[in-house]
Design a protein around this motif. Structure first.
Motif, PDB file in Angstrom:
ATOM      1  N   UNK A 138       0.831  -1.204   0.000  1.00  0.00           N
ATOM      2  CA  UNK A 138       0.000   0.000   0.000  1.00  0.00           C
ATOM      3  C   UNK A 138       0.863   1.251   0.000  1.00  0.00           C
ATOM      4  N   UNK A 139       0.285   2.313  -0.546  1.00  0.00           N
ATOM      5  CA  UNK A 139       0.937   3.605  -0.522  1.00  0.00           C
ATOM      6  C   UNK A 139       0.511   4.410   0.682  1.00  0.00           C
ATOM      7  N   UNK A 140       0.954   5.692   0.727  1.00  0.00           N
ATOM      8  CA  UNK A 140       0.610   6.547   1.857  1.00  0.00           C
ATOM      9  C   UNK A 140      -0.883   6.841   1.913  1.00  0.00           C
ATOM     10  N   UNK A 141      -1.578   6.727   0.773  1.00  0.00           N
ATOM     11  CA  UNK A 141      -3.022   6.983   0.744  1.00  0.00           C
ATOM     12  C   UNK A 141      -3.847   5.761   1.119  1.00  0.00           C
ATOM     13  N   UNK A 142      -3.209   4.622   1.398  1.00  0.00           N
ATOM     14  CA  UNK A 142      -3.914   3.414   1.794  1.00  0.00           C
ATOM     15  C   UNK A 142      -4.334   2.517   0.648  1.00  0.00           C
ATOM     16  N   UNK A 143      -4.129   2.935  -0.572  1.00  0.00           N
ATOM     17  CA  UNK A 143      -4.512   2.113  -1.719  1.00  0.00           C
ATOM     18  C   UNK A 143      -3.426   1.081  -2.025  1.00  0.00           C
ATOM     19  N   UNK A 144      -3.859  -0.058  -2.568  1.00  0.00           N
ATOM     20  CA  UNK A 144      -2.936  -1.124  -2.955  1.00  0.00           C
ATOM     21  C   UNK A 144      -2.412  -0.837  -4.354  1.00  0.00           C
ATOM     22  N   UNK A 145      -1.076  -0.746  -4.476  1.00  0.00           N
ATOM     23  CA  UNK A 145      -0.466  -0.436  -5.766  1.00  0.00           C
ATOM     24  C   UNK A 145       0.336  -1.609  -6.335  1.00  0.00           C
ATOM     25  N   UNK A 146       0.639  -2.614  -5.521  1.00  0.00           N
ATOM     26  CA  UNK A 146       1.407  -3.760  -6.008  1.00  0.00           C
ATOM     27  C   UNK A 146       1.137  -4.961  -5.104  1.00  0.00           C
ATOM     28  N   UNK A 184      -0.044  -3.105  -9.777  1.00  0.00           N
ATOM     29  CA  UNK A 184      -1.463  -3.286 -10.045  1.00  0.00           C
ATOM     30  C   UNK A 184      -2.186  -1.969 -10.331  1.00  0.00           C
ATOM     31  N   UNK A 185      -1.556  -0.846  -9.979  1.00  0.00           N
ATOM     32  CA  UNK A 185      -2.234   0.442 -10.159  1.00  0.00           C
ATOM     33  C   UNK A 185      -1.190   1.503 -10.470  1.00  0.00           C
ATOM     34  N   UNK A 186      -1.555   2.451 -11.333  1.00  0.00           N
ATOM     35  CA  UNK A 186      -0.669   3.554 -11.705  1.00  0.00           C
ATOM     36  C   UNK A 186      -0.907   4.742 -10.782  1.00  0.00           C
ATOM     37  N   UNK A 187       0.180   5.375 -10.360  1.00  0.00           N
ATOM     38  CA  UNK A 187       0.070   6.567  -9.527  1.00  0.00           C
ATOM     39  C   UNK A 187      -0.245   7.762 -10.414  1.00  0.00           C
ATOM     40  N   UNK A 188      -1.279   8.541 -10.086  1.00  0.00           N
ATOM     41  CA  UNK A 188      -1.592   9.727 -10.894  1.00  0.00           C
ATOM     42  C   UNK A 188      -0.410  10.679 -10.953  1.00  0.00           C
ATOM     43  N   UNK A 189      -0.187  11.264 -12.142  1.00  0.00           N
ATOM     44  CA  UNK A 189       0.946  12.148 -12.362  1.00  0.00           C
ATOM     45  C   UNK A 189       0.493  13.363 -13.157  1.00  0.00           C
ATOM     46  N   UNK A 190       1.000  14.545 -12.756  1.00  0.00           N
ATOM     47  CA  UNK A 190       0.625  15.800 -13.417  1.00  0.00           C
ATOM     48  C   UNK A 190       1.622  16.211 -14.483  1.00  0.00           C
ATOM     49  N   UNK A 191       2.460  15.287 -14.928  1.00  0.00           N
ATOM     50  CA  UNK A 191       3.494  15.645 -15.890  1.00  0.00           C
ATOM     51  C   UNK A 191       2.893  16.179 -17.195  1.00  0.00           C
ATOM     52  N   UNK A 192       1.833  15.562 -17.677  1.00  0.00           N
ATOM     53  CA  UNK A 192       1.222  15.977 -18.937  1.00  0.00           C
ATOM     54  C   UNK A 192       0.126  17.012 -18.735  1.00  0.00           C
ATOM     55  N   UNK A 193      -0.334  17.190 -17.504  1.00  0.00           N
ATOM     56  CA  UNK A 193      -1.437  18.122 -17.260  1.00  0.00           C
ATOM     57  C   UNK A 193      -0.954  19.561 -17.149  1.00  0.00           C
ATOM     58  N   UNK A 194       0.253  19.781 -16.642  1.00  0.00           N
ATOM     59  CA  UNK A 194       0.754  21.140 -16.463  1.00  0.00           C
ATOM     60  C   UNK A 194       1.169  21.756 -17.797  1.00  0.00           C
ATOM     61  N   UNK A 195       1.110  23.079 -17.844  1.00  0.00           N
ATOM     62  CA  UNK A 195       1.478  23.783 -19.074  1.00  0.00           C
ATOM     63  C   UNK A 195       2.982  23.775 -19.305  1.00  0.00           C
ATOM     64  N   UNK A 196       3.748  23.809 -18.243  1.00  0.00           N
ATOM     65  CA  UNK A 196       5.199  23.835 -18.365  1.00  0.00           C
ATOM     66  C   UNK A 196       5.853  22.755 -17.537  1.00  0.00           C
ATOM     67  N   UNK A 197       7.182  22.822 -17.492  1.00  0.00           N
ATOM     68  CA  UNK A 197       7.990  21.874 -16.738  1.00  0.00           C
ATOM     69  C   UNK A 197       8.838  22.659 -15.744  1.00  0.00           C
TER      70      UNK A 197
END
Length: 378
Positions: A138-146, A184-197
């Motif tokens: 589990x991750x810090x949010x309690x969800x199972x990721x692997x 088993x689950x992908x962690x959400x990422x804002x890499x493509x959502x933001x306008x810049x880097x």
């Protein structure tokens, strides 16, 4: 008049050699952006879980002292449809309760595998030869990721004799499972959502941050990057998803000359290790170094009464102390203005100062205001 072709070839070759030497000199201190900074939001995520290792050769938890191991076994058997009769006490020697740890890389997709580390939380003597049963991570949010499962690789081992003697090499109560967990689950990422880097430097430095922005603007076009602070550099990135990865790849391979680090002297008070940075300087100062040795020896003796007091008296142990003071010859040396690291080391070595003495000398120089560096004691 046309110059001799032989001399012309020599001149051209010498010119090319000088150009290559200049280029090599300019890029010798430059580092890639990927070695200096990371992309904001692109990070590893820690995972943790609880599980059981079975198949141990009598080196598992002592169930009388670790009731949670027995409880875990009962719960697992119940899930498989096996019911333990009430009042039955399980005596297990081949099972150990363990924690399972892993790092989930950025952009990890379901189906990929990652390494896991397994460590005993009970009193198991060794995990060698054991196999981890299916354990959710589990991750810090309690969800199972692997989900982790597999045979352990243990580098340590232990052996004991009938008289209680025991030999242990490394740590046999911890091990690893290469590719032992499946994502088993992908962690959400804002890499493509933001306008810049945003590029974050590993070591905060205003000079490096400014040079990074200037190098990006020089390569990608003016106004592409802007230094925000000593850590972050904001970069305008293409809006198209198909171009974002290629753009970041080009950024990572740019070379930037980092700013000179601040002058520091690092002292480890426990081991006596002293590390002096390249930019450390000393203003004019004279240092006198010597050592004082105090020796105290105790030789107690017995005082017995003599006649005619032998009948009424008693024997008494009296102390006999001897204190000696020895002062070794001191040495004195002079630091001139702008003394460099090499000169400091040579001066200290000439007087035969030990690491502990060097610490005392540096602290005294700092108190006198002659040491132009930050003194860090760890």
């Amino acid at each position: 008049m046309r110059p001799n072709s032989k001399y012309g070839d020599w001149i051209r070759a010498l010119g090319l050699l000088l150009v290559f030497m200049l280029i090599g000199t300019q890029t010798a201190l430059a580092e890639r952006v990927k070695d200096l900074a990371s992309v904001a939001g692109v990070r590893h995520n820690q995972l943790a879980g609880y599980g059981l290792v079975v198949g141990l050769n009598g080196t598992g938890d002592q169930t009388t002292q670790t009731p949670f191991t027995v409880q875990s076994i009962v719960n697992m058997l119940t899930q498989f449809g096996v019911t333990i009769p009430p009042g039955v006490s399980l005596q297990l020697k081949n099972v150990a309760a363990v924690t399972v740890q892993a790092e989930l890389p950025p952009f990890a997709k379901p189906g990929q595998t990652i390494d896991v580390t397994v460590a005993s939380i009970g009193n198991a003597k060794s995990l060698r030869g054991g196999s981890l049963l299916m354990a959710p991570l589990r991750g810090a949010d309690g969800n199972v990721y692997a989900i982790a499962q597999g045979n352990l690789v243990v580098g340590g081992f232990g052996a004991s004799g009938a008289d209680g003697s025991r030999v242990t090499v490394n740590i046999p109560s911890a091990g690893r499972i290469p590719n032992g967990a499946t994502v088993e689950r992908t962690v959400p990422n804002d890499f493509l959502a933001n306008e810049g880097v945003v590029l974050n430097l590993h070591t905060p430095d205003f000079t490096t941050s400014n040079r990074l922005a200037e190098q990006i603007n020089e390569t990608m076009g003016e106004g592409t990057a802007q230094s925000i602070d000593a850590v972050s550099v904001a970069v305008r990135a293409p809006a198209a998803i198909s171009q974002r990865s290629a753009f970041v790849s080009a950024l990572e391979n740019l070379e930037v000359e980092p700013g000179a680090v601040s002058a520091k002297v690092i002292i480890n008070s426990r081991t006596g290790t002293v590390v002096i940075g390249d930019n450390v300087r000393v203003t004019p100062a004279a240092v006198s170094h010597g050592s004082l040795v105090v020796t105290i020896s105790e030789r107690p003796f017995a005082s017995q009464p003599v006649a005619p007091f032998s009948d009424a008296g008693e024997t008494v142990v009296l102390p006999d102390s001897e204190v000696g003071v020895t002062q070794q010859e001191g040495s004195m040396f002079l630091f001139e203005s702008g003394t460099s690291l090499d000169e400091i080391v040579q001066a200290v070595n000439r007087v035969g100062a030990a690491p502990g003495d060097l610490v005392a000398i540096l602290e005294a120089l700092k108190q006198a205001g002659a040491l132009r560096a930050e003194l860090v004691v760890i």
